[in-house]
Design a protein around this motif. Structure first.
Motif, PDB file in Angstrom:
ATOM      1  N   PHE A 236       1.015  -1.457   0.071  1.00 43.33           N
ATOM      2  CA  PHE A 236      -0.277  -0.257  -0.416  1.00 43.33           C
ATOM      3  C   PHE A 236       1.305   1.590  -0.214  1.00 43.33           C
ATOM      4  N   GLU A 237       1.964   1.022   0.809  1.00 47.07           N
ATOM      5  CA  GLU A 237       3.006   2.241   1.228  1.00 47.07           C
ATOM      6  C   GLU A 237       3.473   2.587  -0.582  1.00 47.07           C
ATOM      7  N   ARG A 238       4.335   1.888  -1.094  1.00 49.69           N
ATOM      8  CA  ARG A 238       4.662   1.437  -2.828  1.00 49.69           C
ATOM      9  C   ARG A 238       3.394   2.121  -3.392  1.00 49.69           C
ATOM     10  N   ALA A 239       1.867   1.899  -3.637  1.00 47.47           N
ATOM     11  CA  ALA A 239       1.638   2.603  -4.253  1.00 47.47           C
ATOM     12  C   ALA A 239       0.447   3.927  -4.134  1.00 47.47           C
ATOM     13  N   GLU A 240       0.572   4.061  -2.889  1.00 47.61           N
ATOM     14  CA  GLU A 240       0.502   5.566  -2.258  1.00 47.61           C
ATOM     15  C   GLU A 240       1.536   6.394  -3.201  1.00 47.61           C
ATOM     16  N   TRP A 241       2.920   5.967  -3.077  1.00 48.64           N
ATOM     17  CA  TRP A 241       4.000   6.782  -3.060  1.00 48.64           C
ATOM     18  C   TRP A 241       3.936   6.668  -4.425  1.00 48.64           C
ATOM     19  N   VAL A 242       3.944   5.653  -5.564  1.00 49.68           N
ATOM     20  CA  VAL A 242       3.816   5.989  -7.059  1.00 49.68           C
ATOM     21  C   VAL A 242       2.689   6.765  -7.030  1.00 49.68           C
ATOM     22  N   ARG A 243       1.275   6.627  -6.645  1.00 54.84           N
ATOM     23  CA  ARG A 243       0.453   7.541  -6.727  1.00 54.84           C
ATOM     24  C   ARG A 243       0.948   9.037  -6.596  1.00 54.84           C
ATOM     25  N   LYS A 244       1.660   9.537  -5.569  1.00 59.92           N
ATOM     26  CA  LYS A 244       1.285  10.547  -5.184  1.00 59.92           C
ATOM     27  C   LYS A 244       3.098  11.040  -6.399  1.00 59.92           C
ATOM     28  N   GLN A 245       3.375  10.300  -7.306  1.00 60.57           N
ATOM     29  CA  GLN A 245       3.713  11.067  -8.150  1.00 60.57           C
ATOM     30  C   GLN A 245       3.393  12.094  -9.152  1.00 60.57           C
ATOM     31  N   GLY A 246       1.857  11.625  -9.190  1.00 63.60           N
ATOM     32  CA  GLY A 246       1.055  12.369  -9.653  1.00 63.60           C
ATOM     33  C   GLY A 246       0.418  12.610  -8.939  1.00 63.60           C
ATOM     34  N   PRO A 247      -1.189  13.915  -9.697  1.00 60.51           N
ATOM     35  CA  PRO A 247      -2.021  14.949  -9.484  1.00 60.51           C
ATOM     36  C   PRO A 247      -2.480  13.585  -8.434  1.00 60.51           C
ATOM     37  N   HIS A 248      -3.279  14.122  -7.405  1.00 56.75           N
ATOM     38  CA  HIS A 248      -3.430  12.957  -6.363  1.00 56.75           C
ATOM     39  C   HIS A 248      -3.941  13.724  -5.392  1.00 56.75           C
ATOM     40  N   PHE A 249      -5.205  12.922  -4.564  1.00 58.45           N
ATOM     41  CA  PHE A 249      -5.598  13.618  -3.415  1.00 58.45           C
ATOM     42  C   PHE A 249      -4.508  13.582  -2.060  1.00 58.45           C
ATOM     43  N   VAL A 250      -4.790  14.629  -1.715  1.00 52.80           N
ATOM     44  CA  VAL A 250      -3.809  14.723  -0.337  1.00 52.80           C
ATOM     45  C   VAL A 250      -5.330  14.320   0.641  1.00 52.80           C
ATOM     46  N   GLU A 251      -6.377  14.902   0.691  1.00 53.44           N
ATOM     47  CA  GLU A 251      -7.212  14.246   1.365  1.00 53.44           C
ATOM     48  C   GLU A 251      -8.191  14.028   0.682  1.00 53.44           C
ATOM     49  N   TYR A 252      -8.996  12.616   0.275  1.00 57.43           N
ATOM     50  CA  TYR A 252     -10.013  12.086   0.167  1.00 57.43           C
ATOM     51  C   TYR A 252     -10.863  13.071   0.679  1.00 57.43           C
ATOM     52  N   LEU A 253     -11.779  12.598  -0.391  1.00 55.65           N
ATOM     53  CA  LEU A 253     -13.329  12.990  -0.006  1.00 55.65           C
ATOM     54  C   LEU A 253     -14.194  12.786   0.556  1.00 55.65           C
ATOM     55  N   ASP A 254     -14.582  14.045   1.105  1.00 58.74           N
ATOM     56  CA  ASP A 254     -15.461  14.352   3.160  1.00 58.74           C
ATOM     57  C   ASP A 254     -16.356  15.050   3.126  1.00 58.74           C
ATOM     58  N   PHE A 255     -16.965  14.764   4.042  1.00 58.61           N
ATOM     59  CA  PHE A 255     -18.587  15.872   4.274  1.00 58.61           C
ATOM     60  C   PHE A 255     -17.913  16.871   5.260  1.00 58.61           C
TER      61      PHE A 255
END
Length: 1411
Positions: free
Chosen positions: A1112-1131
């Motif tokens: 998961f951490e590795r996927a997160e790191w790959v995700r953050k190399q492009g545009p990404h959500f710092v905080e996911y959609l919430d209310f």
């Protein structure tokens, strides 16, 4: 064939040469004077034989000449013997017969005697030599005897004769036919006889007078320095004067006559004799004697010459070696020996360099590249026929010494050639056969050598020697040497380049400790012969050990500038070169050599000392292997002339106790020179010297002679040692007795011839009912004391006493300020039954008899007791009483008075464990005297069994090593220093102390590297996994081994290792976890002897969970190399009760696409919902407003550009994150928001329905909701003035939640923590709690209601918003208590409590034992 026979036939004084031809047979020969000599007739079948020796081969042969067939047969000696044995064995065998018997000789001291004999017999007899019927073992005493046997000629050589060599010597010959012997007497005369004994019958008939010699103006003890010139001279007067008559003047050094040379010049002017030593060297040191021989006798005078070292060129380097000699000289080989110098310099000598130089040249060549420590070195590579000289230089850390004096020149040639140059034919009857035609052995491959042996073996080289082959030809042979390593069959040639000419060879560069075999091949122009037999396996290493330390020196006064020093010889010393004596002024610790040339005697006169100063001495032995340890330091002695009354002078030395005169004599010393090889004479001499120097006196007389037991024919007596021992240890006692009849006393008689070592004696062979008196005398090294006061008259009559007698032999040890140990021996008389115990009494010496009191109440079964609680500075006396079943006997003789006072400088026994885990007891004594020794006891019984303890004594220190410590070693260990004033100490080893020492020994044997904490693991960015630990104590030499599942792993693509020695942190990184990485990770550490291991096990669900987190951490790191959500959609719910969807984005560019959708339908820019979308500072919001049923759905946001894409969704449905209340759940919460008023609820509070206020939150909780709970809920909020009412519509599963209602996102501890933790002291505790809450809660840990902070002891972590962990390193009992994990967010606070209990196993076991 023509044979030329050159024979020598003796007819009186006439010799004749004659020729014999094999074709003719002569019956007579003529001499040169014309005389005809008839030859004995030969039988027809007899063959002429001639005994001859070939000079080249040195082999005796027999020549047969057959007159019928005309041939010559030549047989060697061995073949001849075998031939005769086969042809006529019975007639040839006969018992040994002495052809030439040994002759008696009379020689001077210091000369060498050779006894010769020739023995015939068949079989060849064996010869043995005897001295006064005692077999002479020449191999055991090579320095004294040499035995040789060659061709039935036998000899015994006695070297450096002294008076003890005067004896009857026998040569005994033995074979199977019988035995024969012959005797010869050797008389050795002393050179040092007073002239008055020689002139009594010294009348010279040639001149008609008796010459009297006087030596005046004598030379004294002289001191020179290397390189200087020294002259010795004296005036000689011969009376009466006879014209043209001159005496013979001979100079000696150490009893060896001096010959004139470039170093020695002698001159005799007719009145004065002068000896000049040019360019002094240490070889010139020794005793110099001038001897004047006349026809009426001789006279001598001697004095010692000391040669001091020249100043060194570099400070700290050693001085030059000495006495360089050459041995075993051969064609290309020589052995060089030397003696080590007295001064090694500022550091020990590391080795020696040997130089050679051809005679006539001036260029010196170094023979060895690496220094050799052995004072013997084989030099190879010499050129045959050339002459060489050698010198030696010493090396230490500071540099190289000056070279020694050069050796005498030697010629590199075959020893047999050298012998033929020095002597002619070996016997008158030996002929020489020369063949006139060509030698048939030319062109023949030589045979194999014989008798290959190893003559020397050191760790630097091995020397081989062998005998040349019989078949070798005129051209001679050379040799190849081969070696074979033990365990292999491969032979390797050593001298591949050039064969050697000599039957000797030195092999270098062999591996120390390995075993080799050697063999030799011969070669000539015809080829290489067969190899010799192998020597067998030879281990490379020093065969000669360094000598042991000599005994403690004993100095005695001599003159105002000299001291006589005695010492004990080194035990089991092999090939001893001699001793060096050193002196030091007390308090300076600067040691100066007294002699620069080693002496072999154990007595030496040290000259050149300063009058009035205190000196101490020490001695070290030396042999070819090196120096021994220095002896113990002697007692201090003041340098001043000995004072001796003429009454104690001894008569001149007799033949029974004579000594070679090798010292300079003062008048007093000449009278005292009686030291001999006998122990009695040596003791007598020591006693005399001690008396003369006033350093030791005879002891006082013993006291208290009492009777211990009496039987019909014997009595047992005891006594008390004298208070004054005269300054030396009491060595024994002599007891006298006499009979008493009324007032008449008989004569005193000795009872014991040998000195007694105890203070009691059984006087036997007495007569019953007679009265006797006894007295005792004590003896030390100075002599025998006066007799004690006689005992009262005692009747020899059997006792009928039933109680035991008095204990005997009381003495005290370990006297301290408050304690002392009293020891005794059991009584000689036990009474009616055996002794079963003892009572020890004590009394202040200043009070009367009424002051006696018992030290203990119960009987003591031991023969010792430690008395405690003494008053420092008080004198005490002791006595002991023995007990048997009948009662208590009489008290012993009183011991004391004893002063309770600790001697200054007293040291106690201490126990230590060294780095190897060896447990030892140590005791030191700074007051050691001559003859003092350490004696160890267990329970005050001397330790004679060395299986439990190993005792090592060295320089005033004693160490007792436990060989195998166990419960058998429990007890009291004590150490006593003999020949001192009771210096002793003890140590009691208990079971508890032994276990503590064994634990400490185990720690030292197997030390453990301490860790600050066990191996830990953490997840890093990119999904990397870090394994780490930290060391508490280590050295820079510490090494780490990384292991996975028992396999060593190394740094590479998969693993990265790091060991920071500045912090002690050890790390290992893995970029990712794979399925094959499940298992155990270990760090193995080695730091010298210390070892350490720490491991971490990752298996099962724990490993899979870590692998998922890593991925998961590795996927997160790959995700953050492009545009990404710092905080996911919430209310969030605004104060206006509007529902706001929001998220944060990062790493976006201007070209990044942002797309909103609802239920998978993109919200276009022209849609009405697009107006609800806002973007501000990386935050996206979607304002739903007042939520209604129409707003339910799934909301999504998409980010996308060329670097990547990301997506976030929010479900606002019945099954989504924000949903209608599910009445099937176990718990329902309704929370009012933003109020500061008090709730006035109409609902009745119960266990199922509760309400309350937390912070700014108002809540109602309904547990286990049912259908009855459906309906409208109203909250009335009133502050006393105004009120607010909130109404909740009827709650159904499909009803939409009110925006003012919160959900299940209050901070909670949802699991992972136990209720109670029990852990052993010294372990590490790690706990992890699972945390939940929206928004992310704050986390803290408390102990006993006090908040904890993270440090080295407590390590607090909160990871991934879900896992809160606490690690307590090395827990102690202080860590016991009540702990809690407290979580808090805006919706509430919760604490997960647990209890920690730390226990100690040893304390638990102790409690169990008490229970």
């Amino acid at each position: 064939m023509k044979v030329l026979i050159s024979a020598q036939v003796c007819f009186g004084t006439t010799y004749s040469d004659f020729y014999v031809f094999s074709q003719s047979l002569k019956t007579s020969v003529k001499t040169k004077k014309g005389q005809e000599v008839k030859l004995s007739p030969l039988p027809k079948r007899a063959k002429r034989t001639y005994l001859a020796m070939d000079k080249d081969k040195e082999v005796i042969v027999f020549v047969f000449i057959d007159t019928e067939f005309g041939f010559v047969l030549i047989l060697q000696m061995e073949e001849w013997m075998e031939f005769r044995k086969k042809m006529n064995p019975d007639k040839l065998t006969h018992r040994p017969e002495f052809i030439v018997k040994p002759r008696g000789q009379t020689v001077w001291e210091g000369r060498t005697v050779r006894l010769h004999c020739t023995v015939a017999g068949w079989p060849k007899p064996r010869i043995a030599w005897y001295k006064n019927n005692v077999l002479i073992d020449a191999k055991a005493h090579p320095e004294k005897y040499t035995v040789e046997s060659n061709y039935n000629m036998h000899s015994l050589e006695i070297k450096n004769c002294d008076f003890l060599d005067t004896a009857q010597y026998y040569a005994s010959a033995l074979n199977v036919k019988g035995e024969a012997s012959s005797a010869a007497t050797v008389v050795v005369k002393s050179r040092y006889i007073d002239v008055s004994f020689l002139c009594a019958d010294g009348f010279c008939p040639e001149h008609g007078v008796t010459f009297q010699t006087s030596i005046i103006d004598q030379f004294e003890v002289a001191f020179g320095r290397e390189g200087e010139t020294l002259s010795l001279g004296c005036t000689i007067i011969i009376f009466p004067t006879v014209k043209k008559y001159q005496p013979e003047v001979v100079w000696y050094r150490n009893s060896v006559p001096l010959k004139p040379s470039k170093w020695v010049h002698t001159h005799w002017s007719g009145e004065r004799a002068v000896l000049t030593l040019t360019h002094l060297n240490k070889e010139d040191e020794g005793m110099y004697t001038v001897r004047v021989n006349t026809k009426s006798g001789f006279d001598t005078y001697s004095a010692y010459v000391f040669v001091r070292d020249a100043d060194v060129e570099v400070e700290g380097v050693p001085v030059a070696p000495l006495d360089v000699r050459c041995h075993d000289v051969n064609k290309d080989y020589v052995v060089v020996t030397w003696k080590q110098p007295a001064v090694e310099g500022s550091s020990p000598i590391l080795g020696y360099y040997i130089d050679r130089c051809e005679v006539g040249a001036h260029h010196w060549t170094q023979c060895n590249d690496n220094p050799v420590k052995y004072a013997r070195f084989p030099v190879t590579g010499l050129v045959e026929g050339r002459s060489y000289v050698f010198r030696v230089r010493a090396l230490n850390k500071e540099g190289v010494s000056r070279p020694s004096r050069v050796s005498e020149a030697v010629v590199a040639m075959d020893p047999s050639d050298r012998a033929r140059l020095r002597a002619g034919p070996s016997a008158p009857w030996t002929g020489v056969i020369r063949f006139t035609e060509e030698d048939p052995t030319v062109g023949v491959v030589p045979g194999e050598p014989t008798d290959v042996i190893v003559t020397e073996a050191t760790k630097s080289y091995v020397v081989l020697a062998w005998k040349p082959p019989v078949q070798r030809g005129h051209e001679g042979v050379m040799y190849y040497i081969e070696k074979c390593v033990s365990g292999s069959d491969t032979w390797q040639r050593v001298n591949t380049g050039m064969p050697v000419k000599s039957p000797r060879f030195a092999l270098f560069d062999l591996a120390e400790g390995k075993s080799y075999s050697f063999r030799v091949r011969c070669c000539n122009s015809a080829g290489v012969g067969e190899p010799s037999e192998s020597t067998g396996e030879i281990t490379v290493g020093d065969k000669l050990d360094q000598p042991s330390a000599p005994g403690t020196p004993v100095p005695t006064r001599n003159t105002d500038t000299s001291v006589v020093v005695f010492w004990g010889a080194s035990k089991d010393a092999k090939q001893l070169v001699g001793y060096y004596i050193e002196c030091s002024v007390v308090g300076t610790d600067v040691w100066t050599p007294c002699n620069n040339k080693p002496v072999k005697q154990t007595r030496f006169v040290c000259h050149g000392l300063n009058t009035g100063l205190n000196y101490v001495f020490r001695v070290k032995a030396v042999n070819a292997a090196g120096y021994s340890q220095c002896s113990s330091t002697s007692d201090a002695v003041v340098v001043q002339a000995a004072i001796c009354d003429s009454a104690v002078f001894l008569s001149p030395p007799t033949s029974e106790y004579s000594l070679q005169g090798i010292y300079s004599y003062t008048p007093l010393e000449r009278e005292r020179e009686i030291c001999t090889s006998s122990n009695e004479a040596f003791l007598l001499h020591i006693m005399l010297m001690r008396l003369c120097s006033h350093s030791t006196a005879v002891p006082g007389e013993p006291t208290g002679v009492t009777q211990l037991e009496a039987v019909n024919d014997y009595m047992v007596m005891s006594w008390t040692p004298p208070l004054n021992n005269g300054g030396a240890e009491i060595r024994g006692y002599f007891i006298d007795y006499r009979t008493v009849k009324g007032d008449h006393f008989g004569k005193w008689h000795e009872m014991n011839e040998r000195a007694l070592t105890t203070t009691s004696y059984k006087a036997e062979n007495l007569k019953e009912n007679l009265f006797y008196q006894f007295r005792v005398r004590a003896m030390n090294m100075a002599g025998v004391s006066k007799p004690s006061v006689p005992s009262k008259a005692l009747e020899c009559k059997e006792w009928t006493i039933t109680v035991p007698g008095a204990p005997v032999g009381l003495y005290v040890l370990e006297v301290r300020d408050t304690s002392a140990v009293v020891l005794w021996e059991p009584p000689v008389f036990d009474g009616r039954s055996s002794v079963n115990g003892y009572y020890l009494d004590i009394k202040d010496a200043s009070v009367g008899e009424e002051g006696w009191k018992a030290v203990h109440e119960k009987t003591n079964k031991s023969k010792f007791m430690k008395v405690e609680n003494l008053n420092a500075g008080t004198f005490y006396v002791f006595r002991v009483r023995a007990q048997n079943i009948v009662g208590v006997g009489k008290p012993s003789a009183v011991l004391g008075p004893i002063l309770a006072q600790t001697r200054p400088g007293t040291k106690e026994i201490y126990v230590d464990v060294d780095d190897e885990g060896v447990i030892s007891m140590f005791f030191e004594c700074s007051e050691m005297k001559a003859g003092s020794e350490f004696v160890w006891y267990k329970n005050y019984q001397e330790i004679v069994d060395t299986s439990r303890l190993t005792i090592i004594n060295k320089e005033g220190k004693s160490r007792a090593i436990f060989n195998s410590p166990s419960l058998e070693d429990l007890g009291t260990f004590s150490c006593v220093v003999t020949n001192t004033d009771g210096i002793s100490s003890s140590y009691t080893l208990t079971e508890e102390g032994l276990l503590r020492l064994l634990d400490l020994s185990h720690e030292h044997k197997f030390p453990v590297i301490p860790f600050k904490g066990e191996m830990a693991m953490e997840l890093l960015e990119k999904g990397r996994v870090r394994f780490w630990t930290q060391l508490e104590k280590f050295t820079p030499a510490c090494q780490v081994e990384y292991v996975f599942n028992d396999a060593i792993i190394e740094e590479g693509k998969k693993y990265t290792m790091k060991f920071d020695k500045s912090t002690g942190i050890i790390e290992m990184f893995m970029d990712s976890l794979e399925v094959t990485d499940e298992g155990t990770f270990t760090f193995n550490l080695v730091d010298g002897k210390a070892k350490g291991t720490t491991s971490l096990v990752l298996i099962g669900e724990e490993f899979r969970e870590l692998q998922r987190k890593s991925e998961f951490e590795r996927a997160e790191w790959v995700r953050k190399q492009g545009p990404h959500f710092v905080e996911y959609l919430d209310f969030t719910v605004t104060e206006e009760c509007d529902v706001l969807l929001k998220c944060k984005i990062g790493n976006v560019k201007a070209e990044t696409e942002i797309i909103w959708s609802k239920d998978s339908i993109e919200i276009a820019e022209d849609d009405e919902d697009s107006k609800k979308i806002e973007r501000k500072d990386g935050e996206l919001t979607f304002n739903i407003g007042k939520i209604s049923k129409q707003d339910t759905g799934i909301y999504e946001v998409f980010l996308r550009d060329e670097r990547g894409k990301d997506k976030s969704s929010f479900s606002l449905t019945d099954t989504g994150k924000v949903s209608f209340v599910d009445f099937t759940s176990r718990k329902l919460e309704i929370i009012g928001v933003k109020t500061t008023f008090v709730l006035d609820a109409k609902l009745a509070a119960s266990e199922r329905v509760k309400s309350g206020v937390t912070g700014e939150q108002l809540w109602l909780k309904i547990n286990e909701p049912t259908e009855k709970d459906k309906g409208k809920y109203t909250m009335d909020i009133f502050d006393g003035k105004d009120g607010v009412k909130r109404v909740r519509d009827k709650i159904t599963p499909t009803a939409l939640a009110h925006p003012c209602v919160s959900y299940l996102d209050r901070a909670r501890v949802v699991g992972g923590l136990p209720d109670v933790v029990a852990i052993q002291e010294g372990k590490s505790l790690n706990l992890t709690g699972n945390v939940w809450g929206e928004p992310l809660p704050e986390v803290c840990w408390v102990k006993n209601e006090k908040e904890l902070t993270s440090d080295d002891h407590y390590k607090l972590k909160f990871e991934h918003g879900k896992f809160a962990s606490i690690t307590i390193a090395t827990v102690t009992t202080a860590d016991s208590g009540k702990y809690a994990l407290v979580v808090k967010n805006k919706y509430g606070t919760e604490a997960g409590e647990f209890t920690v209990s730390v226990y100690n196993p040893e304390e638990e076991e102790g409690k169990e034992k008490k229970d």
